[in-house]
Design an enzyme around this catalytic site. Sequence first.
Site, PDB file in Angstrom:
ATOM      1  N   TYR A   1     -65.636 -25.676 -28.237  1.00  0.00           N
ATOM      2  CA  TYR A   1     -64.488 -24.820 -27.963  1.00  0.00           C
ATOM      3  C   TYR A   1     -64.836 -23.414 -28.450  1.00  0.00           C
ATOM      4  O   TYR A   1     -65.153 -23.220 -29.630  1.00  0.00           O
ATOM      5  CB  TYR A   1     -63.243 -25.333 -28.694  1.00  0.00           C
ATOM      6  CG  TYR A   1     -62.597 -26.535 -28.074  1.00  0.00           C
ATOM      7  CD1 TYR A   1     -61.501 -26.401 -27.220  1.00  0.00           C
ATOM      8  CD2 TYR A   1     -63.063 -27.816 -28.337  1.00  0.00           C
ATOM      9  CE1 TYR A   1     -60.897 -27.506 -26.641  1.00  0.00           C
ATOM     10  CE2 TYR A   1     -62.469 -28.928 -27.765  1.00  0.00           C
ATOM     11  CZ  TYR A   1     -61.392 -28.765 -26.923  1.00  0.00           C
ATOM     12  OH  TYR A   1     -60.791 -29.868 -26.356  1.00  0.00           O
TER      13      TYR A   1
ATOM     14  N   HIS B   1     -48.814 -29.756 -24.853  1.00  0.00           N
ATOM     15  CA  HIS B   1     -49.851 -29.465 -25.842  1.00  0.00           C
ATOM     16  C   HIS B   1     -49.716 -30.333 -27.088  1.00  0.00           C
ATOM     17  O   HIS B   1     -48.677 -30.337 -27.743  1.00  0.00           O
ATOM     18  CB  HIS B   1     -49.781 -27.987 -26.247  1.00  0.00           C
ATOM     19  CG  HIS B   1     -50.832 -27.581 -27.229  1.00  0.00           C
ATOM     20  ND1 HIS B   1     -52.162 -27.532 -26.908  1.00  0.00           N
ATOM     21  CD2 HIS B   1     -50.751 -27.205 -28.538  1.00  0.00           C
ATOM     22  CE1 HIS B   1     -52.864 -27.139 -27.967  1.00  0.00           C
ATOM     23  NE2 HIS B   1     -52.021 -26.936 -28.969  1.00  0.00           N
TER      24      HIS B   1
END
Length: 668
Positions: A243, A431
């Site tokens: 990420y 999320h």
Amino acid sequence: MRLLPHILLTLWSVLYIPSRTSAQQHLSNQDQNDPDVTVQSHGLKRPDFKVADALLSDWEGDHWASLDADLDKVSLSWTTDKEHITFQLEVVSTGWVSIALTFRGNLPGSDIIVGWVGEDGVATLVDAHGDSEGKMIKDKVQDYQLIVGYQYQDSTVLRFKRKLNTCDGDDLVITNDTFRLRWFYSSKDPRNEMDLPYLTSERQGQRAIHLYETSKFKQRQPKALKWTVASNSVVLPRKHTLYWCTMIKLPEMPEKHHMIGYRPVLTPGSEKYVHHMMIYECHDEDDSASKFHRHVNSGYECNTPNMPKDFRNCRGIIAAWGLGGEPFFLPEEAGYPVGEEHGGATYYMLEVHYDNPGLHGNIVDSSGLEVFLTPNLRKYDSGLLTVGHDVSSFQLIPPGEEAFTTVGHCPEVCTQTLPQEGINIFAGLPHTHNLGRAMRLRHLRNDQEQPVPFQDRFYDPNYQTMRRFELNLKPRDHLMTECTYNSSELDTYTRGGFSSRNEMCMMFLHYYPATRLAHCASRLTLKHVLLALGVSVWPITPSTRHLGLRVREPWQYQNLTFTDYLRVNGGKSRAANIRLQEASLHHSHMAECFDYGERRVYADGLEFSTPRIHNPLYDNVGGCFDESQGTFAYDPRLNQPLHANAHKPMVTILSFSVASVFLLYILF
């Protein structure tokens, strides 16, 4: 890979088809109703012209994804309408090829399609399913329709379609849940369909995919300015997952602009590595210009000690794209304002998730999102509303649980600030962090549950994209965000927080017209958390505040900090876990509602009772009404009741009533 078939087929048409007219004249002397008619010319066998038309047509689905980020030999295109879905599978192989639609990657109970093109040029497609051992078994009813199948050079192409809901117990319903799509292929064809249970693939893999969206508002790329938000020459390490976060500043503009859409811009050669991308707004109560500006165009591995703390102030997700995703455009009547002075943000953070299962090196990537901006303002400013469970360290997920659900509320006390006509939600991004396995947004009006606007029963936290759905939220409506986690492999509590080691339960909703309300969430009260755990704490006074929250009872843990208690206790009590689940679902919460920067607070810790739902809705996904039998059939793999704050399901009450009437009729 997508253009190669068209180039080859064009050459094929030039070399092997003298002219369309002569071909039609040749066919006129044969039985044109025979679908197997072929034309012999110069000793070459060619496919019939119906197939040739299909080959030469420029068909491209609305979505495309490379399924193997390792070698880029398997790709899938697809498009949907209200009733059907059409796939095109392209594999660099001349043997049998297959995809299996699954929800968690398990072959038992999966929906399998296997096909091949024989030496005679005839394509075969078989609708199958996985049995209890995961073997391919041909379905009794063949619901997939082959449109065209052919081979060119060393590749096989199959295009086929089916209904979204075939009402076949051997098929999965195509919904807006996350699918885990598995693929297989071999260099050899099976002898016949009897070989299916014994086929052995030479290569296989899987990827998460969103195949369907419930909302299909008009998508049209407008004329606009283009602002590229991209990584800055990231060198991918030889690791499976990365990420990467980059700070970006909005270009200076003399006037207000609207963001009206975005599309992915992928570095050539990196397409198979970019899994998903998100753009976050960065806000801070202090001088954000100086805090964020020093990081502009710098990038760091996300959520690691090296990432500056300032990046943690980037939270609201305004754009998201994932594997197979298409360009996203706002409704024509709405635009998202950019610039701090116009109600948006000036600084943004781009997060890119790279997937490198082949552990390849020397990959340099500058992929990102191309954002469309316009000074021609739309009728409405759109807004971003965050709903769910407030980020709190007292959000607890006990260990050893396969399905623990946290609920966050956007209560009436907060939505009463909305305009009388309400707001129109057109998209949202669910999320959680790593433990998330399912998400649902529920909508209540006057304590009556409305149709569920969004749910993903097989949510994948590593595949988060913007999801389209529609919801009109009016004043005094109530939203519930449900997140279900799997902590079965953990041995200690997971707490809420922004770190990837913690958990979240949020949905970022895009809507219009914009209002001041930007955050509408809740958290379980501390007293209910402590009661569920069977713990009491010492009162905190000004003189003891520096000691933190300390345990008073049970006596064996006395004077431990609450954090140390959770670490030592480790969720060993199953009864406490059950009480904690009950508290999360049904006990009172505290509302946290405010605008961005908390310049105006609508509810700060206001305690409220969770709603008593009198008509809980239940999933009927996979059910089909049989007119001949007058019955409704359910798929037991899919029908799971929603968490409801009602004492008895309506179905149970009705069944009891009908049975009682029938018994009285027999007796009297």
